[in-house]
Design a protein around this motif. Sequence first.
Motif, PDB file in Angstrom:
ATOM      1  N   LEU A   1       0.829  -1.206   0.000  1.00 10.53           N
ATOM      2  CA  LEU A   1       0.000   0.000   0.000  1.00 10.53           C
ATOM      3  C   LEU A   1       0.864   1.257   0.000  1.00 10.53           C
ATOM      4  O   LEU A   1       0.549   2.241  -0.683  1.00 10.53           O
ATOM      5  N   ALA A   2       1.955   1.221   0.773  1.00  9.39           N
ATOM      6  CA  ALA A   2       2.862   2.366   0.820  1.00  9.39           C
ATOM      7  C   ALA A   2       3.515   2.591  -0.533  1.00  9.39           C
ATOM      8  O   ALA A   2       3.592   3.727  -1.034  1.00  9.39           O
ATOM      9  N   LEU A   3       3.991   1.518  -1.171  1.00  8.97           N
ATOM     10  CA  LEU A   3       4.638   1.632  -2.471  1.00  8.97           C
ATOM     11  C   LEU A   3       3.656   2.149  -3.523  1.00  8.97           C
ATOM     12  O   LEU A   3       3.987   3.030  -4.325  1.00  8.97           O
ATOM     13  N   GLU A   4       2.437   1.631  -3.540  1.00  8.23           N
ATOM     14  CA  GLU A   4       1.427   2.049  -4.512  1.00  8.23           C
ATOM     15  C   GLU A   4       1.085   3.522  -4.324  1.00  8.23           C
ATOM     16  O   GLU A   4       0.950   4.270  -5.305  1.00  8.23           O
ATOM     17  N   ALA A   5       0.929   3.956  -3.078  1.00  5.79           N
ATOM     18  CA  ALA A   5       0.563   5.346  -2.812  1.00  5.79           C
ATOM     19  C   ALA A   5       1.688   6.297  -3.192  1.00  5.79           C
ATOM     20  O   ALA A   5       1.440   7.375  -3.755  1.00  5.79           O
ATOM     21  N   VAL A   6       2.925   5.938  -2.930  1.00  6.10           N
ATOM     22  CA  VAL A   6       4.060   6.787  -3.302  1.00  6.10           C
ATOM     23  C   VAL A   6       4.155   6.908  -4.817  1.00  6.10           C
ATOM     24  O   VAL A   6       4.396   7.994  -5.358  1.00  6.10           O
ATOM     25  N   ASP A   7       3.934   5.803  -5.511  1.00  8.44           N
ATOM     26  CA  ASP A   7       3.977   5.844  -6.975  1.00  8.44           C
ATOM     27  C   ASP A   7       2.877   6.757  -7.522  1.00  8.44           C
ATOM     28  O   ASP A   7       3.102   7.544  -8.435  1.00  8.44           O
ATOM     29  N   ARG A   8       1.703   6.664  -6.969  1.00  6.67           N
ATOM     30  CA  ARG A   8       0.559   7.429  -7.481  1.00  6.67           C
ATOM     31  C   ARG A   8       0.619   8.894  -7.078  1.00  6.67           C
ATOM     32  O   ARG A   8       0.255   9.781  -7.857  1.00  6.67           O
ATOM     33  N   LEU A   9       1.086   9.173  -5.848  1.00  4.91           N
ATOM     34  CA  LEU A   9       1.040  10.538  -5.305  1.00  4.91           C
ATOM     35  C   LEU A   9       2.368  11.272  -5.417  1.00  4.91           C
ATOM     36  O   LEU A   9       2.408  12.503  -5.361  1.00  4.91           O
TER      37      LEU A   9
ATOM     38  N   HIS B   1      10.602   8.786  -6.482  1.00  3.51           N
ATOM     39  CA  HIS B   1      10.211   8.192  -7.748  1.00  3.51           C
ATOM     40  C   HIS B   1      10.580   6.721  -7.732  1.00  3.51           C
ATOM     41  O   HIS B   1      11.641   6.341  -7.223  1.00  3.51           O
ATOM     42  N   LEU B   2       9.724   5.906  -8.280  1.00  8.30           N
ATOM     43  CA  LEU B   2      10.031   4.485  -8.357  1.00  8.30           C
ATOM     44  C   LEU B   2      11.018   4.231  -9.492  1.00  8.30           C
ATOM     45  O   LEU B   2      10.992   4.912 -10.515  1.00  8.30           O
ATOM     46  N   THR B   3      11.880   3.244  -9.297  1.00  6.06           N
ATOM     47  CA  THR B   3      12.776   2.826 -10.372  1.00  6.06           C
ATOM     48  C   THR B   3      11.934   2.231 -11.503  1.00  6.06           C
ATOM     49  O   THR B   3      10.782   1.826 -11.289  1.00  6.06           O
ATOM     50  N   PRO B   4      12.472   2.171 -12.712  1.00  2.01           N
ATOM     51  CA  PRO B   4      11.707   1.585 -13.824  1.00  2.01           C
ATOM     52  C   PRO B   4      11.212   0.178 -13.520  1.00  2.01           C
ATOM     53  O   PRO B   4      10.071  -0.172 -13.841  1.00  2.01           O
ATOM     54  N   ALA B   5      12.070  -0.651 -12.879  1.00  4.45           N
ATOM     55  CA  ALA B   5      11.643  -2.007 -12.535  1.00  4.45           C
ATOM     56  C   ALA B   5      10.528  -1.981 -11.496  1.00  4.45           C
ATOM     57  O   ALA B   5       9.573  -2.761 -11.569  1.00  4.45           O
ATOM     58  N   ALA B   6      10.632  -1.061 -10.533  1.00  2.00           N
ATOM     59  CA  ALA B   6       9.592  -0.951  -9.506  1.00  2.00           C
ATOM     60  C   ALA B   6       8.284  -0.442 -10.097  1.00  2.00           C
ATOM     61  O   ALA B   6       7.195  -0.799  -9.627  1.00  2.00           O
ATOM     62  N   LYS B   7       8.355   0.385 -11.160  1.00  2.00           N
ATOM     63  CA  LYS B   7       7.148   0.859 -11.849  1.00  2.00           C
ATOM     64  C   LYS B   7       6.365  -0.323 -12.417  1.00  2.00           C
ATOM     65  O   LYS B   7       5.138  -0.391 -12.300  1.00  2.00           O
ATOM     66  N   ASP B   8       7.084  -1.247 -13.042  1.00  2.00           N
ATOM     67  CA  ASP B   8       6.419  -2.440 -13.577  1.00  2.00           C
ATOM     68  C   ASP B   8       5.837  -3.282 -12.449  1.00  2.00           C
ATOM     69  O   ASP B   8       4.719  -3.806 -12.545  1.00  2.00           O
ATOM     70  N   TYR B   9       6.593  -3.386 -11.372  1.00  2.00           N
ATOM     71  CA  TYR B   9       6.173  -4.204 -10.232  1.00  2.00           C
ATOM     72  C   TYR B   9       4.899  -3.649  -9.599  1.00  2.00           C
ATOM     73  O   TYR B   9       3.973  -4.394  -9.262  1.00  2.00           O
ATOM     74  N   VAL B  10       4.838  -2.317  -9.446  1.00  2.00           N
ATOM     75  CA  VAL B  10       3.709  -1.725  -8.742  1.00  2.00           C
ATOM     76  C   VAL B  10       2.423  -1.838  -9.559  1.00  2.00           C
ATOM     77  O   VAL B  10       1.320  -1.866  -8.986  1.00  2.00           O
ATOM     78  N   GLN B  11       2.518  -1.922 -10.888  1.00  2.00           N
ATOM     79  CA  GLN B  11       1.319  -2.121 -11.692  1.00  2.00           C
ATOM     80  C   GLN B  11       0.663  -3.463 -11.370  1.00  2.00           C
ATOM     81  O   GLN B  11      -0.555  -3.566 -11.234  1.00  2.00           O
TER      82      GLN B  11
END
Length: 296
Positions: free
Chosen positions: A15-23, A64-74
């Motif tokens: 939840l923390a990772l998703e919220a940081v990516d979105r916000l 900002h999420l790393t490119p790999a983390a961007k894929d992961y969070v989706q």
Amino acid sequence: MIAPRRFLPSIPSLLALEAVDRLGSASAAAEELSLTQSAISRQLKSMEEQLGVALIQRNQMRLHLTPAAKDYVQVARTALNQLAQASLKLKANPTGGSLNLSILPAFGMHWLAPRLQDFARRHPEVTVNLSTCLKPFDFETEHFDAAIHFGQKDWPGVNYLSIMREDVLPVCAPNLLAAERQDLSWLMKAPLLHLETRPDAWERWFAAQGREASGMRGMLFDQFSTMVQATIHGLGAALLPSYLIEEDLKNGRLVLAWDGPSVSLGEFFLVWPNTRPESEPLKSFRLWLQEQVGQI
């Protein structure tokens, strides 16, 4: 066991990772999740340590999420949404299964809804949840188990059950009907009403009558319900499904604008994803629907 436990982060961390990516910041994520900023940072650090990879890039006080983390969070976002929907389904029907069905408004209200009481009587263990969706969607990212689809077999990745062909009729209010209506030309000059999801309906209908027509203009509607009312009040002629206007034709609120060959612009189907097993609630609904349309 689904996967080794070391590869499954905690839900608070996700939840923390998703919220940081979105916000875009730990402070905004903390406010949304009712946590402190340091608690968000601890959750992210804990996940990085557990997975053994960097997830966050820090740049001028923003995260900002790393490119790999961007894929992961989706993937994580989809999983969290699915888990939340499963929890809602469980709460709504703790003793049995539920079916999330996407419907088309006019068909759902006028054809399906009157029949659902029979399904509820025969399958009290299944709760049917109805939501309106006008266009096809991705079953992998939406929470629906099945959908009512109109048109052709052009929805990729789904199974099809044919329900019925839709025949449309050209209708108008009685006071709009031309006195000299032996020639179809009067209708081509009349104000015509159009549906957003079927922009070429009139062209196809005129072609079926042996007349070429193009560039037909007029008022545009997103749903049949408002289009029917506009037709009744004399705003123009419309192509409307026969099942939808039976009563209006009987009581004279609408009349045929032209008595020609019937035209079908498509077919109604029940569709469900072919990438996952058919659930018991969906199987019960599909078999019941087959019986309703005479396929059993």
